[in-house]
Design a protein around this motif. Structure first.
Motif, PDB file in Angstrom:
ATOM      1  N   HIS A  29       0.839  -1.200   0.000  1.00 26.81           N
ATOM      2  CA  HIS A  29       0.000   0.000   0.000  1.00 26.81           C
ATOM      3  C   HIS A  29       0.869   1.244   0.000  1.00 26.81           C
ATOM      4  O   HIS A  29       1.939   1.271   0.619  1.00 26.81           O
ATOM      5  N   ASP A  30       0.393   2.314  -0.671  1.00 30.54           N
ATOM      6  CA  ASP A  30       1.185   3.530  -0.788  1.00 30.54           C
ATOM      7  C   ASP A  30       0.468   4.767  -0.260  1.00 30.54           C
ATOM      8  O   ASP A  30       1.027   5.867  -0.296  1.00 30.54           O
ATOM      9  N   THR A  31      -0.743   4.594   0.217  1.00 36.46           N
ATOM     10  CA  THR A  31      -1.558   5.723   0.672  1.00 36.46           C
ATOM     11  C   THR A  31      -1.970   5.497   2.121  1.00 36.46           C
ATOM     12  O   THR A  31      -2.367   4.384   2.483  1.00 36.46           O
ATOM     13  N   VAL A  32      -1.858   6.545   2.927  1.00 34.95           N
ATOM     14  CA  VAL A  32      -2.219   6.434   4.343  1.00 34.95           C
ATOM     15  C   VAL A  32      -3.223   7.524   4.704  1.00 34.95           C
ATOM     16  O   VAL A  32      -3.024   8.701   4.358  1.00 34.95           O
ATOM     17  N   SER A  33      -4.282   7.121   5.381  1.00 36.83           N
ATOM     18  CA  SER A  33      -5.299   8.063   5.863  1.00 36.83           C
ATOM     19  C   SER A  33      -5.405   7.940   7.374  1.00 36.83           C
ATOM     20  O   SER A  33      -5.217   6.868   7.928  1.00 36.83           O
ATOM     21  N   TRP A  34      -5.732   9.057   8.011  1.00 42.07           N
ATOM     22  CA  TRP A  34      -5.904   9.086   9.468  1.00 42.07           C
ATOM     23  C   TRP A  34      -7.328   9.481   9.809  1.00 42.07           C
ATOM     24  O   TRP A  34      -7.915  10.382   9.179  1.00 42.07           O
ATOM     25  N   TYR A  35      -7.874   8.813  10.838  1.00 40.50           N
ATOM     26  CA  TYR A  35      -9.221   9.089  11.304  1.00 40.50           C
ATOM     27  C   TYR A  35      -9.199   9.252  12.818  1.00 40.50           C
ATOM     28  O   TYR A  35      -8.431   8.589  13.514  1.00 40.50           O
ATOM     29  N   GLN A  36     -10.104  10.108  13.310  1.00 43.32           N
ATOM     30  CA  GLN A  36     -10.301  10.272  14.753  1.00 43.32           C
ATOM     31  C   GLN A  36     -11.675   9.699  15.110  1.00 43.32           C
ATOM     32  O   GLN A  36     -12.685  10.057  14.489  1.00 43.32           O
ATOM     33  N   GLN A  37     -11.701   8.817  16.112  1.00 40.61           N
ATOM     34  CA  GLN A  37     -12.961   8.239  16.545  1.00 40.61           C
ATOM     35  C   GLN A  37     -13.192   8.573  18.015  1.00 40.61           C
ATOM     36  O   GLN A  37     -12.577   7.960  18.902  1.00 40.61           O
ATOM     37  N   ALA A  38     -14.060   9.543  18.276  1.00 40.24           N
ATOM     38  CA  ALA A  38     -14.430   9.867  19.651  1.00 40.24           C
ATOM     39  C   ALA A  38     -15.348   8.780  20.190  1.00 40.24           C
ATOM     40  O   ALA A  38     -15.979   8.036  19.423  1.00 40.24           O
ATOM     41  N   LEU A  39     -15.426   8.686  21.491  1.00 40.13           N
ATOM     42  CA  LEU A  39     -16.209   7.642  22.142  1.00 40.13           C
ATOM     43  C   LEU A  39     -17.666   7.696  21.699  1.00 40.13           C
ATOM     44  O   LEU A  39     -18.304   8.747  21.745  1.00 40.13           O
ATOM     45  N   GLY A  40     -18.179   6.572  21.216  1.00 43.61           N
ATOM     46  CA  GLY A  40     -19.572   6.502  20.805  1.00 43.61           C
ATOM     47  C   GLY A  40     -19.883   7.118  19.464  1.00 43.61           C
ATOM     48  O   GLY A  40     -21.055   7.271  19.097  1.00 43.61           O
ATOM     49  N   GLN A  41     -18.851   7.499  18.721  1.00 45.18           N
ATOM     50  CA  GLN A  41     -19.043   8.139  17.413  1.00 45.18           C
ATOM     51  C   GLN A  41     -18.408   7.308  16.300  1.00 45.18           C
ATOM     52  O   GLN A  41     -17.598   6.426  16.560  1.00 45.18           O
ATOM     53  N   GLY A  42     -18.779   7.636  15.065  1.00 44.05           N
ATOM     54  CA  GLY A  42     -18.093   7.051  13.924  1.00 44.05           C
ATOM     55  C   GLY A  42     -16.787   7.785  13.670  1.00 44.05           C
ATOM     56  O   GLY A  42     -16.630   8.945  14.059  1.00 44.05           O
ATOM     57  N   PRO A  43     -15.837   7.133  13.037  1.00 45.05           N
ATOM     58  CA  PRO A  43     -14.571   7.803  12.722  1.00 45.05           C
ATOM     59  C   PRO A  43     -14.759   9.017  11.831  1.00 45.05           C
ATOM     60  O   PRO A  43     -15.624   9.022  10.948  1.00 45.05           O
ATOM     61  N   ALA A  92      -5.470   4.095   8.240  1.00 50.12           N
ATOM     62  CA  ALA A  92      -5.924   3.185   7.184  1.00 50.12           C
ATOM     63  C   ALA A  92      -4.980   3.300   6.002  1.00 50.12           C
ATOM     64  O   ALA A  92      -4.619   4.415   5.603  1.00 50.12           O
ATOM     65  N   SER A  93      -4.563   2.177   5.464  1.00 54.99           N
ATOM     66  CA  SER A  93      -3.722   2.222   4.272  1.00 54.99           C
ATOM     67  C   SER A  93      -4.474   1.650   3.080  1.00 54.99           C
ATOM     68  O   SER A  93      -5.424   0.875   3.231  1.00 54.99           O
ATOM     69  N   SER A  94      -4.052   2.070   1.893  1.00 55.40           N
ATOM     70  CA  SER A  94      -4.680   1.600   0.664  1.00 55.40           C
ATOM     71  C   SER A  94      -3.697   1.786  -0.477  1.00 55.40           C
ATOM     72  O   SER A  94      -2.650   2.412  -0.328  1.00 55.40           O
ATOM     73  N   LEU A  95      -4.065   1.220  -1.618  1.00 57.91           N
ATOM     74  CA  LEU A  95      -3.294   1.447  -2.838  1.00 57.91           C
ATOM     75  C   LEU A  95      -4.014   2.540  -3.620  1.00 57.91           C
ATOM     76  O   LEU A  95      -5.242   2.472  -3.780  1.00 57.91           O
ATOM     77  N   ALA A  96      -3.287   3.534  -4.065  1.00 53.35           N
ATOM     78  CA  ALA A  96      -3.889   4.681  -4.741  1.00 53.35           C
ATOM     79  C   ALA A  96      -4.855   4.226  -5.835  1.00 53.35           C
ATOM     80  O   ALA A  96      -4.515   3.377  -6.666  1.00 53.35           O
ATOM     81  N   GLY A  97      -6.072   4.780  -5.809  1.00 49.47           N
ATOM     82  CA  GLY A  97      -7.064   4.458  -6.819  1.00 49.47           C
ATOM     83  C   GLY A  97      -7.854   3.195  -6.536  1.00 49.47           C
ATOM     84  O   GLY A  97      -8.633   2.755  -7.373  1.00 49.47           O
ATOM     85  N   ASP A  98      -7.685   2.629  -5.354  1.00 54.28           N
ATOM     86  CA  ASP A  98      -8.364   1.376  -5.019  1.00 54.28           C
ATOM     87  C   ASP A  98      -9.246   1.570  -3.788  1.00 54.28           C
ATOM     88  O   ASP A  98      -8.999   2.462  -2.976  1.00 54.28           O
TER      89      ASP A  98
END
Lengths: 112, 114
Positions: A29-43, A92-98
């Motif tokens: 994988h070449d792409t990295v995304s970051w998410y914040q998930q507060a308690l009881g919430q979706g990312p 989260a990682s992924s391959l660009a365009g996927d």
């Protein structure tokens, strides 16, 4: 084949401090995304890195910054921590365009 | 702007009975939709995805979802619940092109009673 690895798993910081979270993407994988998930919430999407550049950014203040290294690993930095920054931070990682996103188990950040 | 709404914050079923987790989406064009599951203190695992192919999508662990454009829905179902299905489930839409940011619903907690 290792999936997404995040470190540390847990972290306690004091208000006003700075923190750095780390993420190693899944092999291939070449792409990295970051998410914040507060308690009881979706990312919530923070930002995404590709080719060492921030490609897309969510609605987060400039206190949140990141970096991607030539080996595709990534860091999330948060300055001037607030109590409200307490959350689970997911990489989260992924391959660009996927659509094949792979998530890590997260870093649980507690700000006291 | 794209969004998803999960209609139930909590669903409780008995083991062996059907599961239905409801999700409506809002999108200005043909969306890509996903269901993810999150077990306690774990990361997110992809159950299934819809990317404009067959409207009935089969996923892992016996789950499936049907994309209904006329109803703007993407409900998740399973014929028979297992105790191990107890977890938080998220309906997700991808913004823009492939690899774009994911927009999550608020989540539905599924409880399975013995």
């Amino acid at each position: 084949d290792a999936g997404v690895t995040q470190s540390p798993t847990h972290l306690i910081k004091t208000r006003g401090q700075q923190v750095t979270l780390r993420c190693s993407p899944k092999s291939g994988h070449d792409t990295v995304s970051w998410y914040q998930q507060a308690l009881g919430q979706g990312p919530q999407f923070i930002f995404q890195y590709y080719e060492e550049e921030e490609r897309q950014r969510g609605n987060f203040p400039d206190r949140f910054s990141g970096h991607q290294f030539p080996n595709y690993s990534s860091e999330l930095n948060v300055n001037a921590l607030l109590l409200g920054d307490s959350a689970l931070y997911l990489c989260a990682s992924s391959l660009a365009g996927d659509y094949g996103y792979t998530f890590g188990s997260g870093t649980r950040l507690t700000v006291v | 702007a794209q969004s998803v709404t999960q209609l139930d914050s909590h669903v409780s079923v008995s083991e062996g009975t059907p599961v239905l987790l409801r999700c409506n989406y809002s999108s200005s064009y043909s969306p890509s939709l996903f269901w993810y599951v999150q077990h306690p203190n774990k990361g997110l695992q992809l159950l299934l995805k819809y990317t404009s192919a067959a409207t009935l999508v089969k996923g892992i662990n016996g789950f499936e979802a049907e994309f209904k454009k006329s109803e703007t829905s993407f409900h998740l179902t399973k014929p028979s619940a297992h105790m191990s299905d107890a977890a938080e489930y998220f309906c997700v839409v991808s913004e823009g092109n492939q690899g774009g940011k994911l927009i999550f619903g608020q989540g539905t907690e599924l409880s399975v009673k013995p």
